[in-house]
Motif scaffolding. Structure first.
Motif, PDB file in Angstrom:
ATOM      1  N   ALA A  38       3.389 -16.928 -14.716  1.00 52.18           N
ATOM      2  CA  ALA A  38       4.318 -17.087 -13.587  1.00 52.18           C
ATOM      3  C   ALA A  38       4.713 -15.732 -13.015  1.00 52.18           C
ATOM      4  N   GLN A  39       4.969 -14.770 -13.913  1.00 43.50           N
ATOM      5  CA  GLN A  39       5.343 -13.434 -13.430  1.00 43.50           C
ATOM      6  C   GLN A  39       4.175 -12.752 -12.728  1.00 43.50           C
ATOM      7  N   LEU A  40       2.964 -12.990 -13.216  1.00 47.43           N
ATOM      8  CA  LEU A  40       1.782 -12.424 -12.574  1.00 47.43           C
ATOM      9  C   LEU A  40       1.649 -12.941 -11.144  1.00 47.43           C
ATOM     10  N   SER A  41       1.941 -14.227 -10.942  1.00 40.32           N
ATOM     11  CA  SER A  41       1.885 -14.793  -9.592  1.00 40.32           C
ATOM     12  C   SER A  41       2.900 -14.131  -8.677  1.00 40.32           C
ATOM     13  N   VAL A  42       4.105 -13.876  -9.212  1.00 44.63           N
ATOM     14  CA  VAL A  42       5.142 -13.215  -8.425  1.00 44.63           C
ATOM     15  C   VAL A  42       4.712 -11.800  -8.053  1.00 44.63           C
ATOM     16  N   VAL A  43       4.183 -11.067  -9.028  1.00 45.92           N
ATOM     17  CA  VAL A  43       3.764  -9.685  -8.779  1.00 45.92           C
ATOM     18  C   VAL A  43       2.618  -9.639  -7.780  1.00 45.92           C
ATOM     19  N   GLU A  44       1.679 -10.595  -7.894  1.00 50.37           N
ATOM     20  CA  GLU A  44       0.545 -10.623  -6.961  1.00 50.37           C
ATOM     21  C   GLU A  44       1.029 -10.898  -5.539  1.00 50.37           C
ATOM     22  N   ALA A  45       1.986 -11.820  -5.394  1.00 44.22           N
ATOM     23  CA  ALA A  45       2.540 -12.100  -4.064  1.00 44.22           C
ATOM     24  C   ALA A  45       3.239 -10.867  -3.504  1.00 44.22           C
ATOM     25  N   GLN A  46       3.945 -10.136  -4.369  1.00 41.97           N
ATOM     26  CA  GLN A  46       4.607  -8.907  -3.927  1.00 41.97           C
ATOM     27  C   GLN A  46       3.577  -7.852  -3.522  1.00 41.97           C
ATOM     28  N   ARG A  47       2.460  -7.792  -4.283  1.00 41.11           N
ATOM     29  CA  ARG A  47       1.410  -6.822  -3.964  1.00 41.11           C
ATOM     30  C   ARG A  47       0.814  -7.099  -2.591  1.00 41.11           C
ATOM     31  N   VAL A  48       0.552  -8.380  -2.311  1.00 40.89           N
ATOM     32  CA  VAL A  48      -0.013  -8.752  -1.010  1.00 40.89           C
ATOM     33  C   VAL A  48       0.982  -8.442   0.101  1.00 40.89           C
ATOM     34  N   ALA A  49       2.270  -8.746  -0.159  1.00 40.99           N
ATOM     35  CA  ALA A  49       3.294  -8.476   0.856  1.00 40.99           C
ATOM     36  C   ALA A  49       3.395  -6.981   1.140  1.00 40.99           C
ATOM     37  N   LEU A  50       3.301  -6.167   0.086  1.00 40.08           N
ATOM     38  CA  LEU A  50       3.350  -4.713   0.271  1.00 40.08           C
ATOM     39  C   LEU A  50       2.130  -4.220   1.048  1.00 40.08           C
ATOM     40  N   ALA A  51       0.964  -4.822   0.770  1.00 39.43           N
ATOM     41  CA  ALA A  51      -0.245  -4.441   1.507  1.00 39.43           C
ATOM     42  C   ALA A  51      -0.101  -4.781   2.986  1.00 39.43           C
ATOM     43  N   ASP A  52       0.478  -5.952   3.266  1.00 42.06           N
ATOM     44  CA  ASP A  52       0.715  -6.344   4.658  1.00 42.06           C
ATOM     45  C   ASP A  52       1.694  -5.386   5.333  1.00 42.06           C
ATOM     46  N   THR A  53       2.740  -4.998   4.593  1.00 45.22           N
ATOM     47  CA  THR A  53       3.722  -4.068   5.142  1.00 45.22           C
ATOM     48  C   THR A  53       3.098  -2.709   5.406  1.00 45.22           C
ATOM     49  N   ALA A  54       2.233  -2.260   4.479  1.00 45.37           N
ATOM     50  CA  ALA A  54       1.560  -0.978   4.677  1.00 45.37           C
ATOM     51  C   ALA A  54       0.685  -1.009   5.924  1.00 45.37           C
ATOM     52  N   ALA A  55      -0.037  -2.126   6.125  1.00 49.13           N
ATOM     53  CA  ALA A  55      -0.885  -2.257   7.318  1.00 49.13           C
ATOM     54  C   ALA A  55      -0.039  -2.243   8.578  1.00 49.13           C
ATOM     55  N   LEU A  56       1.109  -2.912   8.516  1.00 48.70           N
ATOM     56  CA  LEU A  56       2.011  -2.944   9.668  1.00 48.70           C
ATOM     57  C   LEU A  56       2.521  -1.545  10.001  1.00 48.70           C
ATOM     58  N   LEU A  57       2.959  -0.803   8.980  1.00 48.53           N
ATOM     59  CA  LEU A  57       3.480   0.543   9.210  1.00 48.53           C
ATOM     60  C   LEU A  57       2.388   1.487   9.711  1.00 48.53           C
ATOM     61  N   GLN A  58       1.174   1.322   9.193  1.00 49.58           N
ATOM     62  CA  GLN A  58       0.056   2.139   9.672  1.00 49.58           C
ATOM     63  C   GLN A  58      -0.211   1.877  11.146  1.00 49.58           C
ATOM     64  N   SER A  59      -0.126   0.593  11.557  1.00 50.33           N
ATOM     65  CA  SER A  59      -0.330   0.249  12.956  1.00 50.33           C
ATOM     66  C   SER A  59       0.745   0.886  13.837  1.00 50.33           C
ATOM     67  N   ILE A  60       2.004   0.801  13.375  1.00 49.79           N
ATOM     68  CA  ILE A  60       3.100   1.391  14.150  1.00 49.79           C
ATOM     69  C   ILE A  60       2.943   2.905  14.220  1.00 49.79           C
ATOM     70  N   GLN A  61       2.547   3.516  13.091  1.00 46.91           N
ATOM     71  CA  GLN A  61       2.361   4.970  13.078  1.00 46.91           C
ATOM     72  C   GLN A  61       1.274   5.398  14.047  1.00 46.91           C
ATOM     73  N   SER A  62       0.204   4.596  14.142  1.00 46.34           N
ATOM     74  CA  SER A  62      -0.880   4.946  15.060  1.00 46.34           C
ATOM     75  C   SER A  62      -0.394   4.897  16.513  1.00 46.34           C
ATOM     76  N   ARG A  63       0.513   3.978  16.807  1.00 45.13           N
ATOM     77  CA  ARG A  63       1.058   3.894  18.160  1.00 45.13           C
ATOM     78  C   ARG A  63       1.957   5.095  18.454  1.00 45.13           C
TER      79      ARG A  63
END
Length: 259
Positions: free
Chosen positions: A83-108
């Protein structure tokens, strides 16, 4: 001789603050003894328990889960770890999405676009409106692996400069503006303006979509009642229905919203 430490010594040994130690005591995670003067006294067993709490918290376990594990050494850890692994994996994906979002904003920003704090907050809210895992769960139920592969190949034709995060943010912005205007007469000038914006945003997809892809996307949203609330494409089911009605009203007038 039995080792006995006061709260200051325990704080130094574990790296925890006195406040955190008192909080753990209040939650029943630790049970220090009391001296005759009322001071908290910790033995070797409590020190070992605190080291375990620190280790389990590092893995992200909640205090409730930590308490269950420490109070029941014979408990089955497999389900709790899974159960904890599922939570951590969801957090990892969310962080990856956030990183992609910030990279996009930085490029602008690097390209010279002026983005203030209010705009940054808006982009973050809109960009995070649909997580990869949520959307994939919906897509997997409606399209086969082969169909998804063909979609990916066609969408790849948009080129490496196509900014998916910024594109999704534009959908979220339009969806919010339409939702704020409802209820609205589908056969009104404002409605026609929204429909034109909608199809203008669809232009990149229409440029690469096959008839099969277009029909599949339409079917997905027609079946929205099956997955509404599980993922957010940037606009509500109510907004989708309104655009369909407004588009039909335009066609009845002899106008083509796709033009």
């Amino acid at each position: 001789m039995t080792m006995m430490l006061d709260i200051a010594e325990i704080a130094q040994a574990t790296g925890l603050s006195s406040r955190a130690l008192r909080f753990y005591e209040a939650r029943g995670l630790i049970r220090p003894l009391r001296s005759s003067g009322g001071r908290r006294i910790f033995g070797a067993g409590e020190l070992e328990r605190l080291h375990a709490i620190v280790a389990l918290k590092r893995a992200g376990f909640t205090l409730a889960a930590i308490g269950r594990m420490l109070d029941r050494p014979d408990a089955r850890l497999g389900p709790m770890v899974a159960a904890q692994l599922s939570v951590v994996e969801a957090q990892r994906v969310a962080l990856a999405d956030t990183a992609a979002l910030l990279q996009s904003i930085q490029s602008r920003i690097d390209a010279g676009e002026r983005i203030d704090v209010a705009t940054l907050c808006s982009l973050i809210r809109k960009g995070n409106s649909m997580t990869t895992t949520q959307w994939k769960a919906v897509v997997d139920r409606h399209f086969t692996t082969e169909e998804q592969a063909r979609w990916a190949e066609r969408m790849g034709a948009l080129g490496p400069d196509f900014d998916q995060v910024a594109y999704q943010a534009r959908w979220a912005d339009l969806g919010q503006r339409i939702a704020a205007a409802l209820p609205l007469d589908p056969d009104s000038d404002v409605a026609r303006g929204f429909v034109r914006e909608w199809f203008a945003l669809l232009a990149p997809f229409r440029a690469v979509a096959t008839p099969e892809m277009w029909a599949g996307a339409t079917r997905l949203h027609q079946d929205r009642a099956e997955w509404d609330g599980q993922a957010d494409p940037g606009f509500s089911g109510e907004v989708w229905q309104f655009i369909q009605a407004a588009g039909a009203a335009m066609r009845a007038r002899g106008e083509q919203p796709e033009a």
